[in-house]
Enzyme design. Structure first.
Site, PDB file in Angstrom:
ATOM      1  N   GLU A 207       0.799  -1.265  -0.020  1.00 35.96           N
ATOM      2  CA  GLU A 207       0.019   0.187  -0.077  1.00 35.96           C
ATOM      3  C   GLU A 207       0.851   1.200   0.095  1.00 35.96           C
ATOM      4  O   GLU A 207       0.298   2.538   0.156  1.00 35.96           O
ATOM      5  CB  GLU A 207      -0.835  -0.331   1.252  1.00 35.96           C
ATOM      6  CG  GLU A 207      -1.772  -1.051   1.063  1.00 35.96           C
ATOM      7  CD  GLU A 207      -3.167  -1.359   2.258  1.00 35.96           C
ATOM      8  OE1 GLU A 207      -3.075  -0.323   2.908  1.00 35.96           O
ATOM      9  OE2 GLU A 207      -3.901  -2.070   2.056  1.00 35.96           O
ATOM     10  N   LYS A 337     -15.572  -1.567   2.179  1.00 42.97           N
ATOM     11  CA  LYS A 337     -14.981  -2.221   1.081  1.00 42.97           C
ATOM     12  C   LYS A 337     -15.976  -2.873  -0.085  1.00 42.97           C
ATOM     13  O   LYS A 337     -16.580  -3.872   0.406  1.00 42.97           O
ATOM     14  CB  LYS A 337     -13.660  -3.280   1.551  1.00 42.97           C
ATOM     15  CG  LYS A 337     -12.557  -2.561   2.360  1.00 42.97           C
ATOM     16  CD  LYS A 337     -11.810  -3.825   2.769  1.00 42.97           C
ATOM     17  CE  LYS A 337     -10.652  -3.077   3.453  1.00 42.97           C
ATOM     18  NZ  LYS A 337      -9.730  -4.334   4.106  1.00 42.97           N
TER      19      LYS A 337
END
Length: 426
Positions: A207, A337
Site C-alpha cells: 500500500e 470495502k
C-alpha cells in the site's frame, strides 16, 4: 429504446497493483455513455467476505486468473441486463444477485457482479452529465474525507517482522483536503529521512508505506511521532495516529502472538488501551479477531468513548454482521470495502445502516488496487468523512488522492473538509 438502456457489456482480465489478475467491466448505454470499472482484491481477507471467483488453473497466474468471472459477465450477466435502465441501480444489482443465487456470490463471483455494478453507475452518471459523487450523493455531496494514510506497513501487507498491519497518520487538523494531503506528503518525506538516518530500509509494501524491520509495534509508533515533529507538525493537535491491528492474522487457539510472545485477549485489550493513552491514537481497526464478539464488547466498553474502533474483518461491509455489532455494542465504526459485499447497492445500504446507528464509515481501498478511483467519489457521495487509500506513493494509491483534489476544486466554496467538523458523523 430509451437513451439510458444498457446496450453493451464487455469484460476483460487485467492486472492489479500486485501483478495479479482482476476483472474490468465496461457498460455502454444507448446514448453512447460508457462506464468503466475495475475491481480490487485484498491480501488479508475476512472469512465472511463475498466470494472472489478465481480460476484455480495452476498453469495461468498460479491459479489466480479470473477468466471464469469474465466469462460469467459475458455469458450470464450480460443477457439478463441488456435493455435494462442503467439509472435503476438497485434493480440491476438485485437482478445480478438473484441470478447468482448463492449466499455469498460464489456462483457468478463477487468480482464479476461488482465490476458490472460499478460500471453501470458510472455509465448512468455519464449519461446525465454528472460526476459520480453527485450522481450517487445528490446536492449534499460536498464533504471531503479525512485521509487515514498508511505510511508504515506490517503484517500481511509487508515482508517484515512487524505484527500490526498498518500504522497511519491522520491529518485531521488541516483546513482543507488539499492541505491535509500536503501535510501527509511532508510527514511521509520526513519519515523516509528518519528511516534512512537510522539505517532502516525504505522499501515500500503493498500500500505504499515503508516496511522496515522493527523490534516492536511501539517502535513503529515512535517513528511516526518523530516524523510528524520533524515535518513541523504537532502530534495529536494537527496530525494524529491510527492503527490497523488486523488481529485475526496473528490469532490462533485463543491467543494473539505479537511482539515475540503469545497473549490472551484481555492482555491485547490492555495493550491497545495503553497504546491509546501513550500515543495520540484516534482510530484502531480490527483490534481483535473477527469472531471474538465478547472481547470486542470489552474493548469497546474500555476505550470506545475516546477511540474510534473500526470493524473490517468483523463486519466485512455486510449489513447482517453490522446489525449484530450494533446490537452487541461491538465497535463504533465500520470499514467499507466494495468488494467485501460485491455490489454498489448493498454497499450504500450498509453505510446507511451505520449512519442511522451513529457508527462512522471509513471508505477503503484494498491492498491489490487499480487506477480506478470510485472510492474517492463514494467517500464524498456518502459524506463518510474518512477514507483509507494507502500511502503517499504508488500511483494506484495517489490516483484516489488526486481524484479528491479535483473534486474539491470542482466544489469550490461548497467543499467542506471533514477534519474541520470532527471526522464525519458518529
Amino acid at each position: 429504446m430509451f437513451e439510458t438502456a444498457i446496450a453493451a457489456i464487455t469484460a476483460r482480465e487485467i492486472l492489479d497493483s500486485r501483478g495479479r489478475p482482476t476483472v474490468e467491466a465496461e457498460v455502454e448505454l444507448e446514448c453512447g455513455a460508457i462506464g468503466l470499472a475495475q475491481v480490487p482484491s485484498g491480501a488479508s481477507t475476512g472469512s465472511f467476505e463475498a466470494h472472489e471467483l478465481r480460476d484455480g488453473d495452476a498453469q495461468r497466474y498460479g491459479g489466480k486468473g479470473v477468466l471464469k468471472a469474465v466469462q460469467n459477465i459475458q455469458e450470464q450477466i450480460k443477457p439478463h441486463l441488456l435493455g435494462s435502465d442503467a439509472l435503476k441501480q438497485e434493480l440491476i444489482d438485485r437482478k445480478m444477485i438473484g441470478l447468482d443465487g448463492s449466499a455469498n456470490k460464489a456462483s457468478l463471483g463477487a468480482n464479476a457482479i461488482l465490476a458490472v455494478s460499478l460500471a453501470t453507475a458510472k455509465a448512468g452518471a455519464e449519461a446525465l452529465g454528472l460526476p459520480l459523487y453527485r450522481y450517487l450523493g445528490g446536492p449534499l455531496a460536498n464533504l471531503l474525507p479525512v485521509p487515514l494514510m498508511n505510511v508504515i506497513n506490517g503484517g500481511a501487507h509487508a515482508d517484515n517482522n512487524v505484527d500490526f498491519q498498518e500504522f497511519m497518520i491522520v491529518p485531521h487538523g488541516a483546513s482543507s483536503f488539499r492541505e491535509a494531503l500536503r501535510w501527509g506528503a511532508e510527514v511521509f518525506a520526513a519519515l523516509s529521512k528518519v528511516l534512512h538516518d537510522k539505517g532502516l530500509l525504505t522499501g515500500v509494501g503493498d500500500e505504499g508505506g515503508f516496511a522496515p524491520n522493527l523490534p516492536s509495534n511501539q517502535a513503529a509508533l515512535d517513528l511516526l511521532m518523530t516524523a510528524i515533529a520533524k515535518a513541523g507538525f504537532k502530534p495529536g493537535e494537527e496530525i494524529s495516529l491510527a492503527l490497523d491491528v488486523a488481529a485475526s492474522e496473528f490469532y490462533q487457539d485463543g491467543q494473539y502472538s505479537y511482539d515475540g510472545a503469545a497473549h490472551s485477549p484481555s492482555e491485547l485489550i490492555d495493550y491497545l488501551a495503553t497504546l491509546s493513552e501513550q500515543y495520540p491514537i484516534v482510530s484502531i481497526e480490527d483490534g481483535l479477531q473477527e469472531d471474538d464478539w465478547q472481547h470486542w464488547q470489552q474493548l469497546t466498553s474500555k476505550i470506545g468513548h475516546r477511540v474510534q474502533l473500526v470493524g473490517d474483518d468483523l463486519f466485512v461491509t455486510n449489513p447482517i454482521r453490522l446489525d449484530k455489532g450494533i446490537k452487541e455494542r461491538a465497535g463504533n465504526a465500520i470499514l467499507i470495502k466494495l468488494n467485501q459485499i460485491g455490489s454498489l447497492t448493498e454497499t450504500l445500504q450498509t453505510i446507511d445502516l451505520a449512519t442511522r446507528n451513529r457508527y462512522r464509515s471509513i471508505i477503503s481501498h484494498r491492498s491489490g488496487e487499480t487506477e480506478d478511483t470510485t472510492i474517492a467519489d463514494l467517500a464524498v457521495a456518502t459524506r463518510a468523512g474518512q477514507i483509507k487509500t494507502g500511502s503517499l506513493c504508488r500511483s494506484e494509491r495517489v490516483a484516489k488522492y488526486n481524484r479528491l483534489l479535483r473534486i474539491e476544486d470542482e466544489l469550490g466554496a461548497q467543499a467542506i473538509y471533514a477534519g474541520t467538523i470532527g471526522m464525519g458523523p458518529g
